[in-house]
Design a protein around this motif. Structure first.
Motif, PDB file in Angstrom:
ATOM      1  N   ALA A  27       0.832  -1.202   0.000  1.00  0.00           N
ATOM      2  CA  ALA A  27       0.000   0.000   0.000  1.00  0.00           C
ATOM      3  C   ALA A  27       0.872   1.260   0.000  1.00  0.00           C
ATOM      4  CB  ALA A  27      -0.929  -0.003   1.212  1.00  0.00           C
ATOM      5  N   GLU A  28       1.892   1.274   0.818  1.00  0.00           N
ATOM      6  CA  GLU A  28       2.781   2.437   0.860  1.00  0.00           C
ATOM      7  C   GLU A  28       3.515   2.604  -0.471  1.00  0.00           C
ATOM      8  OE1 GLU A  28       6.304   4.359   3.634  1.00  0.00           O
ATOM      9  OE2 GLU A  28       5.812   2.244   3.860  1.00  0.00           O
ATOM     10  N   TYR A  29       3.980   1.505  -1.031  1.00  0.00           N
ATOM     11  CA  TYR A  29       4.744   1.551  -2.277  1.00  0.00           C
ATOM     12  C   TYR A  29       3.889   2.044  -3.447  1.00  0.00           C
ATOM     13  CZ  TYR A  29       7.888  -0.079  -5.975  1.00  0.00           C
ATOM     14  OH  TYR A  29       8.708  -0.148  -7.066  1.00  0.00           O
ATOM     15  N   THR A  30       2.650   1.576  -3.522  1.00  0.00           N
ATOM     16  CA  THR A  30       1.788   1.914  -4.653  1.00  0.00           C
ATOM     17  C   THR A  30       0.912   3.138  -4.396  1.00  0.00           C
ATOM     18  OG1 THR A  30       0.027   0.442  -3.877  1.00  0.00           O
ATOM     19  CG2 THR A  30       1.653  -0.481  -5.432  1.00  0.00           C
ATOM     20  N   ARG A  31       0.842   3.553  -3.149  1.00  0.00           N
ATOM     21  CA  ARG A  31      -0.072   4.635  -2.726  1.00  0.00           C
ATOM     22  C   ARG A  31      -1.529   4.266  -2.968  1.00  0.00           C
ATOM     23  NH1 ARG A  31       2.506  10.565  -3.023  1.00  0.00           N
ATOM     24  NH2 ARG A  31       4.251  10.058  -1.680  1.00  0.00           N
ATOM     25  N   ILE A  32      -1.809   2.980  -2.797  1.00  0.00           N
ATOM     26  CA  ILE A  32      -3.178   2.464  -2.818  1.00  0.00           C
ATOM     27  C   ILE A  32      -3.450   1.999  -1.393  1.00  0.00           C
ATOM     28  CG2 ILE A  32      -4.684   0.645  -3.715  1.00  0.00           C
ATOM     29  CD1 ILE A  32      -2.956   0.741  -6.281  1.00  0.00           C
ATOM     30  N   SER A  33      -4.574   2.401  -0.829  1.00  0.00           N
ATOM     31  CA  SER A  33      -4.818   2.137   0.591  1.00  0.00           C
ATOM     32  C   SER A  33      -4.916   0.639   0.899  1.00  0.00           C
ATOM     33  CB  SER A  33      -6.099   2.837   1.048  1.00  0.00           C
ATOM     34  OG  SER A  33      -7.234   2.192   0.519  1.00  0.00           O
ATOM     35  N   LEU A  37      -6.715  -2.463  -1.255  1.00  0.00           N
ATOM     36  CA  LEU A  37      -6.049  -3.722  -1.623  1.00  0.00           C
ATOM     37  C   LEU A  37      -6.810  -4.916  -1.065  1.00  0.00           C
ATOM     38  CD1 LEU A  37      -2.302  -2.732  -1.112  1.00  0.00           C
ATOM     39  CD2 LEU A  37      -3.432  -3.215  -3.294  1.00  0.00           C
ATOM     40  N   ALA A  38      -7.293  -4.811   0.175  1.00  0.00           N
ATOM     41  CA  ALA A  38      -8.045  -5.909   0.794  1.00  0.00           C
ATOM     42  C   ALA A  38      -9.364  -6.150   0.056  1.00  0.00           C
ATOM     43  CB  ALA A  38      -8.306  -5.597   2.265  1.00  0.00           C
ATOM     44  N   ARG A  39     -10.052  -5.079  -0.309  1.00  0.00           N
ATOM     45  CA  ARG A  39     -11.318  -5.223  -1.031  1.00  0.00           C
ATOM     46  C   ARG A  39     -11.079  -5.880  -2.385  1.00  0.00           C
ATOM     47  NH1 ARG A  39     -12.637  -0.214  -1.688  1.00  0.00           N
ATOM     48  NH2 ARG A  39     -12.268  -0.114  -3.912  1.00  0.00           N
ATOM     49  N   PRO A  45     -13.390 -12.213  -9.938  1.00  0.00           N
ATOM     50  CA  PRO A  45     -12.007 -12.611  -9.663  1.00  0.00           C
ATOM     51  C   PRO A  45     -11.259 -11.493  -8.942  1.00  0.00           C
ATOM     52  CG  PRO A  45     -12.208 -11.948 -11.952  1.00  0.00           C
ATOM     53  CD  PRO A  45     -13.601 -11.878 -11.355  1.00  0.00           C
ATOM     54  N   PRO A  46     -10.205 -11.856  -8.193  1.00  0.00           N
ATOM     55  CA  PRO A  46      -9.444 -10.835  -7.472  1.00  0.00           C
ATOM     56  C   PRO A  46      -8.812  -9.818  -8.411  1.00  0.00           C
ATOM     57  CG  PRO A  46      -8.841 -13.045  -6.747  1.00  0.00           C
ATOM     58  CD  PRO A  46      -9.710 -13.193  -7.970  1.00  0.00           C
ATOM     59  N   ARG A  47      -8.694  -8.587  -7.943  1.00  0.00           N
ATOM     60  CA  ARG A  47      -7.982  -7.542  -8.678  1.00  0.00           C
ATOM     61  C   ARG A  47      -6.714  -7.208  -7.906  1.00  0.00           C
ATOM     62  NH1 ARG A  47     -11.660  -2.535 -10.003  1.00  0.00           N
ATOM     63  NH2 ARG A  47     -12.034  -2.592  -7.776  1.00  0.00           N
ATOM     64  N   GLY A  48      -5.876  -6.406  -8.508  1.00  0.00           N
ATOM     65  CA  GLY A  48      -4.633  -6.003  -7.849  1.00  0.00           C
ATOM     66  C   GLY A  48      -3.550  -7.036  -8.042  1.00  0.00           C
ATOM     67  N   GLN A  63       8.157  -9.071  -7.385  1.00  0.00           N
ATOM     68  CA  GLN A  63       8.032  -9.160  -8.839  1.00  0.00           C
ATOM     69  C   GLN A  63       6.572  -9.167  -9.272  1.00  0.00           C
ATOM     70  OE1 GLN A  63      10.755  -8.790 -10.911  1.00  0.00           O
ATOM     71  NE2 GLN A  63       9.059  -8.338 -12.285  1.00  0.00           N
ATOM     72  N   ASP A  64       5.702  -9.803  -8.479  1.00  0.00           N
ATOM     73  CA  ASP A  64       4.274  -9.797  -8.818  1.00  0.00           C
ATOM     74  C   ASP A  64       3.701  -8.388  -8.762  1.00  0.00           C
ATOM     75  OD1 ASP A  64       4.201 -12.532  -9.272  1.00  0.00           O
ATOM     76  OD2 ASP A  64       3.438 -13.003  -7.260  1.00  0.00           O
ATOM     77  N   VAL A  65       4.130  -7.606  -7.779  1.00  0.00           N
ATOM     78  CA  VAL A  65       3.662  -6.217  -7.673  1.00  0.00           C
ATOM     79  C   VAL A  65       4.159  -5.408  -8.868  1.00  0.00           C
ATOM     80  CG1 VAL A  65       3.744  -4.096  -6.289  1.00  0.00           C
ATOM     81  CG2 VAL A  65       3.501  -6.323  -5.156  1.00  0.00           C
ATOM     82  N   LEU A  66       5.442  -5.565  -9.201  1.00  0.00           N
ATOM     83  CA  LEU A  66       6.002  -4.827 -10.337  1.00  0.00           C
ATOM     84  C   LEU A  66       5.346  -5.252 -11.651  1.00  0.00           C
ATOM     85  CD1 LEU A  66       9.776  -4.810  -9.348  1.00  0.00           C
ATOM     86  CD2 LEU A  66       8.070  -3.002  -9.005  1.00  0.00           C
ATOM     87  N   ASP A  67       5.095  -6.555 -11.812  1.00  0.00           N
ATOM     88  CA  ASP A  67       4.422  -7.034 -13.025  1.00  0.00           C
ATOM     89  C   ASP A  67       3.012  -6.454 -13.125  1.00  0.00           C
ATOM     90  OD1 ASP A  67       6.666  -8.507 -13.676  1.00  0.00           O
ATOM     91  OD2 ASP A  67       5.809 -10.433 -13.020  1.00  0.00           O
ATOM     92  N   TRP A  68       2.317  -6.382 -11.997  1.00  0.00           N
ATOM     93  CA  TRP A  68       0.970  -5.813 -11.985  1.00  0.00           C
ATOM     94  C   TRP A  68       1.005  -4.339 -12.395  1.00  0.00           C
ATOM     95  CZ3 TRP A  68      -1.097  -2.183  -8.380  1.00  0.00           C
ATOM     96  CH2 TRP A  68      -2.454  -1.934  -8.547  1.00  0.00           C
ATOM     97  N   ILE A  69       1.978  -3.590 -11.861  1.00  0.00           N
ATOM     98  CA  ILE A  69       2.113  -2.180 -12.231  1.00  0.00           C
ATOM     99  C   ILE A  69       2.371  -2.070 -13.735  1.00  0.00           C
ATOM    100  CG2 ILE A  69       3.568  -0.116 -11.990  1.00  0.00           C
ATOM    101  CD1 ILE A  69       3.912  -0.959  -9.007  1.00  0.00           C
ATOM    102  N   ASP A  70       3.253  -2.913 -14.253  1.00  0.00           N
ATOM    103  CA  ASP A  70       3.541  -2.900 -15.693  1.00  0.00           C
ATOM    104  C   ASP A  70       2.288  -3.206 -16.515  1.00  0.00           C
ATOM    105  OD1 ASP A  70       6.176  -2.214 -15.302  1.00  0.00           O
ATOM    106  OD2 ASP A  70       6.922  -4.274 -15.502  1.00  0.00           O
ATOM    107  N   SER A  71       1.459  -4.118 -16.031  1.00  0.00           N
ATOM    108  CA  SER A  71       0.246  -4.462 -16.777  1.00  0.00           C
ATOM    109  C   SER A  71      -0.716  -3.281 -16.828  1.00  0.00           C
ATOM    110  CB  SER A  71      -0.443  -5.679 -16.162  1.00  0.00           C
ATOM    111  OG  SER A  71      -1.132  -5.345 -14.969  1.00  0.00           O
ATOM    112  N   LEU A  72      -0.691  -2.421 -15.824  1.00  0.00           N
ATOM    113  CA  LEU A  72      -1.547  -1.237 -15.826  1.00  0.00           C
ATOM    114  C   LEU A  72      -1.091  -0.263 -16.899  1.00  0.00           C
ATOM    115  CD1 LEU A  72      -1.866  -0.541 -12.007  1.00  0.00           C
ATOM    116  CD2 LEU A  72      -3.512  -1.673 -13.504  1.00  0.00           C
TER     117      LEU A  72
END
Length: 76
Positions: A27-33, A37-39, A45-48, A63-72
């Protein structure tokens, strides 16, 4: 729905994400609360970013977080 992550913090800033991160760290890294993220994780299907549960804790691989950011970026 478009999800935006502040690139300055996520890619070019000074904040780093550990190899295995907790939800508050992501949450701190992405600035998403944390509640967002929990919701997202509880939706079907899950998002995030991909996550795993271990002993009642939610953990994310860096790496999963970075890959997700790249997919956005690709879908924007």
């Amino acid at each position: 729905m478009t999800i935006q992550v502040e690139e300055g913090l996520a890619r070019g800033g000074t904040l780093t994400l550990p190899e295995i991160a907790t939800r508050p760290e992501v949450a701190e890294y992405t600035r998403i609360s944390v509640p967002t993220l929990a919701r997202w994780a509880s939706e079907m299907p899950p998002r995030g970013p991909k996550f795993k549960k271990a002993g009642g804790r939610v953990l994310y691989k860096r790496q999963d977080v970075l890959d997700w950011i790249d997919s956005l970026e690709e879908s924007a």
